[in-house]
Design an enzyme around this catalytic site. Structure first.
Site, mmCIF file in Angstrom:
data_model
loop_
_atom_site.group_PDB
_atom_site.id
_atom_site.type_symbol
_atom_site.label_atom_id
_atom_site.label_comp_id
_atom_site.label_asym_id
_atom_site.label_seq_id
_atom_site.Cartn_x
_atom_site.Cartn_y
_atom_site.Cartn_z
ATOM 1 N NE ARG A 518 -3.670 2.562 1.019
ATOM 2 C CZ ARG A 518 -4.243 3.440 0.224
ATOM 3 N NH1 ARG A 518 -4.099 3.335 -1.079
ATOM 4 N NH2 ARG A 518 -5.001 4.400 0.702
ATOM 5 C CD1 TRP A 564 -1.367 10.555 7.557
ATOM 6 C CD2 TRP A 564 -3.335 10.034 6.654
ATOM 7 N NE1 TRP A 564 -1.840 9.447 8.202
ATOM 8 C CE2 TRP A 564 -3.034 9.103 7.678
ATOM 9 C CE3 TRP A 564 -4.525 9.905 5.942
ATOM 10 C CZ2 TRP A 564 -3.895 8.053 7.998
ATOM 11 C CZ3 TRP A 564 -5.382 8.861 6.263
ATOM 12 C CH2 TRP A 564 -5.067 7.949 7.281
ATOM 13 C CG HIS A 644 -12.461 5.798 10.901
ATOM 14 N ND1 HIS A 644 -12.845 4.657 11.558
ATOM 15 C CD2 HIS A 644 -11.354 5.472 10.193
ATOM 16 C CE1 HIS A 644 -12.015 3.680 11.248
ATOM 17 N NE2 HIS A 644 -11.089 4.149 10.434
ATOM 18 C CG HIS A 697 -5.885 -3.109 6.711
ATOM 19 N ND1 HIS A 697 -6.647 -2.633 7.751
ATOM 20 C CD2 HIS A 697 -5.465 -2.017 6.027
ATOM 21 C CE1 HIS A 697 -6.658 -1.306 7.698
ATOM 22 N NE2 HIS A 697 -5.956 -0.912 6.664
#
Length: 758
Positions: A518, A564, A644, A697
Site C-alpha cells: 500500500r 498525512w 473515524h 486489511h
C-alpha cells in the site's frame, strides 16, 4: 560526489521508483506473477538502490533495509517468533505473507503505526513458551549480494529493546521486555555469524524506542544489552541508531559502552545537542537532513547546527546523516514534470537528499572553497526568492484566522443526540460502513481519462453516478442502515481534498509506502490554505437523492489532512491546521444546507501526530482538538457528526477524544481484540462508538457466526444504545468479491442479534 566528511543514509525506500515492488507483490497475491518474479524484482530494486547511493558518494549504505512487507515482521521471522496459527505453513513465503495479510484459516497479525509516522508495522506476537531461534539467512544473503555488486554495506537490524517494546504478548503477561534473556542470545548469534562475513562490518541497530519517555528499567536493559553485544567480536562496529526525537537518556546510559557510534536526530530532536558530552569519543551520526519532509535543506542553518555540534564533538567523529530512514519521503523529483518550477526548486526527495548529504559534507569539510561558495550561494538564492512569492501568503486567510465564531458547537451531546434520534429514527446498533467502496479498475480508468481530458465532464459524471447508484442499491439490498456513496471520485482521502484547496500542490510520482504494498501520495502544503469552492456537496447530494435512507457526507478532518501531508515548515503546524479547519467548516455548512443529516469527519491520523515526548503533547492536543472542533462548529444540533480513528492505542488520549466531542466515533478493534474498547468502557465514555467488527486489511471473509460472536463481545463492553456496527476502515483497497459477502454477513449477524434482544 562527496569528497569531504563521511555521509550516512539510515535507510532507503524500497517500493521502487515506479512502485515496482507494489505491482509485483499484488500480482503475486492475485496469482498473476510467480514467486521467482517477485524475488527477481526485489533483487533488482536492492541493487539499483545500492548503486544509486554509491554514485552519490554515500559513505555508509544499508543492506537489510529492504523488505517484502515490513522490517518488524522480518525481525520476527529472524527470531523464529512465529505465532502458533502459522507454524504449520511449510512454505516460508506463504507463511510470511499469511502473517502479514491473514489467510482463509487465520487472521493476520495486528498492524499499527510506526511511532508518529504514517508507516504501519506488523506487531510481533510473543509468549514465554516461544522457542526463539536465529534465522539470519535474509541478512547474510543481502550483505553478500551487495558485496557482489562491489558495495560493502552496513547492516541494518531492529534492536532488541525496540523489537520487544513494540511487540505484544499473547500469554496474558504484558511485560515484553521480560523476554529479553530469551532473544538476546539470538542477537549474539547473529553477530557471531556476521563476523564471519568480512574483516570489518558496521551494524546499525535501530533503537528508536529510546526517543520516547521510557522508564529507567528500559534504559538499564538497553545499556546491559549493548554491553554484551559490543564485545561479541572486535571486527564488528556497532551503531545504535535513534530518530524522530531526542534520545538524551539513552546517550547517557551508553556513555561507557564500547559501541562504535550513536545516531541522533537533530531535525526533530534539538535537545540532542545537550547530551553530546556523553559520547566519550564515539562516532556521532548526526541526522541533519530531514528524512520525513520534502523541503530543501537550508545549508546555512544546517552548517550553523553542525558548528554547534562541533563545539562538543571532534570534527573527524561527525558523520553527516539523514535524520531517519528515507522510507518516509518519495523517491525522486526527476519525473515531476508538471510541478511549477519555483515549487519544485523548494523540494527534495530521496535522491535529492543524497545530493544534499554530499554537498553538506563538502561544505562542512571546507575542502574546495570556490566550489563551496557556489553551492552555498545557489542554495541560499532559493530561500531568498521563496520569501517574496505572493502564492505563499494569502492576506484574506490571515485576516479570517482568529475572527471566526463560534469555534465549537454550542449544544452538549445529550441534547444533540436527542435531537438527532428524532430526525434519524435509527434503531439499536445501526449498521454502516466507514465510507469507501472498492476502487475498481474501471473507476480508476474513468478518473484517469477525465484527468487526461480523454472524456468529457458529462461522461465522467455519468460514470461516477453509475457507480454511486450501484453502491446505493447494494447497501439497500443487504440492509445497511446508514449508507455511503462509495467515494468513486476520490483517489485518496487527503489528496482528493487537497486538490480542491488553495495552498496545496501534488506530485505525479511522489509515492511513499504506508504498509506492505500500500502506497500513498501525500500532498505538499506550500502556502496558505483556503476553499475556493464546495468540494463534495454535489456528489453527496446526488447519492442522497437515490435513496430514502440516510447517506453520510464524507470529509477528511483538518488534523488528518495535516498529518498525512508534507507540511510547510515556515509557519507552525497549528496555524496550518486552523486554516484547513476553516475550509472544512465551510464544507460542513454547505452539506448541511443541502440536506445531509450525518457528516463523517475522519481523523484517522489524529493519534499519529502525537509528539513522542510527554512534555510536547499538551501543546499538540490543544491545537489539534481546537482544529477538529472548529471544523465541525458549523453543524447544527440535528446534524450528527461522526469521526473515524484507526490503529491507535486510546488509553492515553481518551480524555482528548472526549474533548473532540464527536457524536459517534468509529475505531479499529478487530486485529487487537477488544482491548481498545476497554478504555472507553472503564472511562464511562458518553458518546456513541462503532468498533470495527472485521479486518479490512485482510482478504479473509468473516462468517456470520464469527461476526455474531464479535458483536456479543462488544455488547459485554458497551450498551446497545451506544453501539454502531461497521468494518474497521474504508473498503477501497478490497475487491467486491470480498466486500459483498463480508458486509452481507455483517448485516445478517447484526439483524440476528437485534431479533434476540427485542
Amino acid at each position: 560526489m562527496n569528497t569531504g566528511a563521511s555521509t550516512y543514509v539510515v535507510g532507503f525506500p524500497r517500493i521502487g521508483e515506479q512502485r515496482e515492488l507494489k505491482k509485483i507483490l499484488e500480482g503475486y497475491w492475485e496469482q498473476k506473477n510467480s514467486l521467482e518474479e517477485v524475488v527477481g524484482v526485489a533483487r533488482d530494486l536492492r541493487q539499483k538502490h545500492w548503486l544509486l547511493q554509491k554514485e552519490a558518494g554515500i559513505s555508509f549504505i544499508s543492506s537489510n533495509d529492504f523488505s517484502l512487507y515490513d522490517g518488524m515482521l522480518d525481525t520476527a521471522v529472524m527470531l523464529n517468533a512465529i505465532p502458533a496459527r502459522f507454524k504449520d505453513i511449510k512454505d516460508e513465503y506463504e507463511r510470511y505473507f499469511s502473517m502479514a495479510r491473514g489467510n482463509k484459516n487465520a487472521v493476520a497479525m495486528e498492524m499499527t503505526k510506526w511511532f508518529n509516522t504514517n508507516y504501519h508495522y506488523i506487531v510481533p506476537e510473543l509468549s514465554s513458551d516461544m522457542e526463539f531461534a536465529l534465522n539470519a539467512s535474509k541478512i547474510i544473503n543481502e550483505y553478500v549480494e551487495a558485496k557482489e555488486c562491489g558495495i560493502k554495506t552496513k547492516i541494518n537490524v531492529i534492536g532488541p529493546i525496540t523489537f520487544l517494546a513494540l511487540s505484544k504478548r499473547v500469554d496474558g503477561n504484558q511485560n515484553t521486555l521480560e523476554l529479553l534473556p530469551k532473544i538476546l542470545p539470538c542477537y549474539v548469534s547473529l553477530l557471531e555469524k556476521l563476523a564471519e562475513l568480512d574483516d570489518e562490518l558496521y551494524i546499525q541497530f535501530d533503537e528508536p524506542i529510546t526517543v520516547k519517555d521510557v522508564d529507567q528499567r528500559t534504559i538499564e536493559l538497553l545499556c546491559s544489552s549493548y554491553k554484551e553485544l559490543a564485545v561479541v567480536n572486535d571486527k564488528l562496529k556497532l551503531i545504535v541508531m535513534t530518530y524522530f526525537d531526542h534520545a538524551t537518556e539513552a546517550v547517557a546510559s551508553l556513555a561507557d559502552v564500547p559501541i562504535y557510534g550513536i545516531g541522533l536526530d537533530f531535525v526533530y530532536g534539538k535537545e540532542n545537542l545537550t547530551t553530546l558530552d556523553s559520547l566519550h569519543g564515539k562516532k556521532l551520526f548526526a541526522g541533519v537532513v530531514d528524512g520525513r519532509n520534502v523541503w530543501k535543506n537550508d545549508y546555512r542553518e544546517t552548517l550553523e547546527l553542525l558548528k554547534a555540534i562541533e563545539m562538543k564533538v571532534r570534527k573527524e567523529d561527525i558523520i553527516i546523516s539523514t535524520s531517519c530512514s528515507l522510507l518516509h519521503v518519495p523517491y525522486s523529483l526527476e519525473q515531476e514534470e508538471q510541478l511549477a518550477q519555483d515549487i519544485k526548486s523548494w523540494l527534495s526527495f530521496s535522491l535529492e537528499k543524497l545530493q544534499e548529504l554530499s554537498e553538506l559534507a563538502a561544505l562542512f569539510s571546507g575542502d574546495n572553497a570556490k566550489n563551496i561558495a557556489a553551492i552555498l550561494e545557489s542554495n541560499q538564492r532559493i530561500f531568498a526568492e521563496k520569501q517574496h512569492l505572493p502564492k505563499i501568503v494569502d492576506s484574506k486567510v490571515r485576516e479570517r484566522i482568529g475572527k471566526v465564531e463560534p469555534v465549537e458547537r454550542n449544544e452538549v451531546f445529550a441534547d444533540r443526540v436527542a435531537a438527532q434520534n428524532k430526525v434519524l429514527g435509527l434503531g439499536a446498533f445501526p449498521a454502516t460502513t466507514i465510507g469507501s467502496f472498492p476502487q475498481t479498475a474501471e473507476i480508476r480508468k474513468l478518473r484517469r481519462d477525465f484527468k487526461n481530458k480523454l472524456i468529457s465532464s458529462s461522461q465522467y459524471e455519468e460514470g461516477i453516478h453509475s457507480y454511486i447508484d450501484s453502491c446505493i442499491r447494494f447497501q439497500e439490498d443487504i440492509g445497511l442502515d446508514v449508507l455511503v456513496h462509495g467515494e468513486p471520485e476520490r483517489n485518496d482521502m487527503v489528496e482528493y481534498f487537497g486538490e480542491q484547496l488553495a495552498g496545496f500542490v501534488f506530485t505525479q510520482n511522489g509515492w511513499v509506502q504506508s504498509y506492505g504494498s500500500r502506497c500513498v501520495k501525500p500532498p505538499v502544503i506550500y502556502g496558505d490554505v483556503s476553499r475556493p469552492n464546495p468540494m463534495t456537496v454535489d456528489t453527496i447530494a446526488y447519492a442522497q437523492s437515490r435513496t430514502s435512507k440516510v447517506v453520510k457526507g464524507m470529509l477528511t478532518g483538518p488534523v488528518t489532512i495535516l498529518n498525512w501531508s508534507f507540511v510547510r515548515n515556515d509557519i507552525s503546524r497549528a496555524d496550518v491546521c486552523e486554516q484547513i479547519a476553516l475550509a472544512i467548516r465551510d464544507e460542513i455548512a454547505d452539506l448541511q444546507n443541502a440536506g445531509i443529516k450525518i457528516i463523517q469527519v475522519d481523523e484517522a491520523a489524529f493519534k499519529e501526530g502525537y509528539p513522542l515526548r510527554k512534555q510536547k503533547i499538551v501543546a499538540y492536543e490543544e491545537w489539534a482538538v481546537r482544529g477538529f472542533k472548529l471544523a465541525v462548529s458549523s453543524a447544527s444540533i440535528k446534524t450528527q457528526i461522526h469521526t473515524h480513528m484507526c490503529y491507535s492505542d486510546f488509553n492515553d488520549i481518551i480524555h482528548t477524544i472526549e474533548k473532540m466531542d464527536a457524536d459517534v466515533i468509529t475505531i479499529e478493534t478487530s486485529r487487537s481484540g477488544n482491548k481498545l474498547l476497554q478504555v472507553f468502557a472503564s472511562n464511562g465514555y458518553a458518546n456513541e462508538i462503532g468498533p470495527g467488527v472485521y479486518d479490512i486489511h485482510s482478504p479473509r471473509v468473516p462468517s456470520v457466526e464469527e461476526l455474531e460472536e464479535k458483536i456479543h463481545q462488544l455488547m459485554m463492553v458497551l450498551p446497545p444504545e451506544k453501539l454502531w456496527i461497521n468494518p474497521d476502515c474504508g473498503l477501497k483497497t478490497r475487491k467486491w468479491d470480498e466486500v459483498k459477502p463480508s458486509l452481507t454477513n455483517m448485516v445478517k449477524a447484526t439483524q440476528k442479534i437485534r431479533r434476540k434482544i427485542q
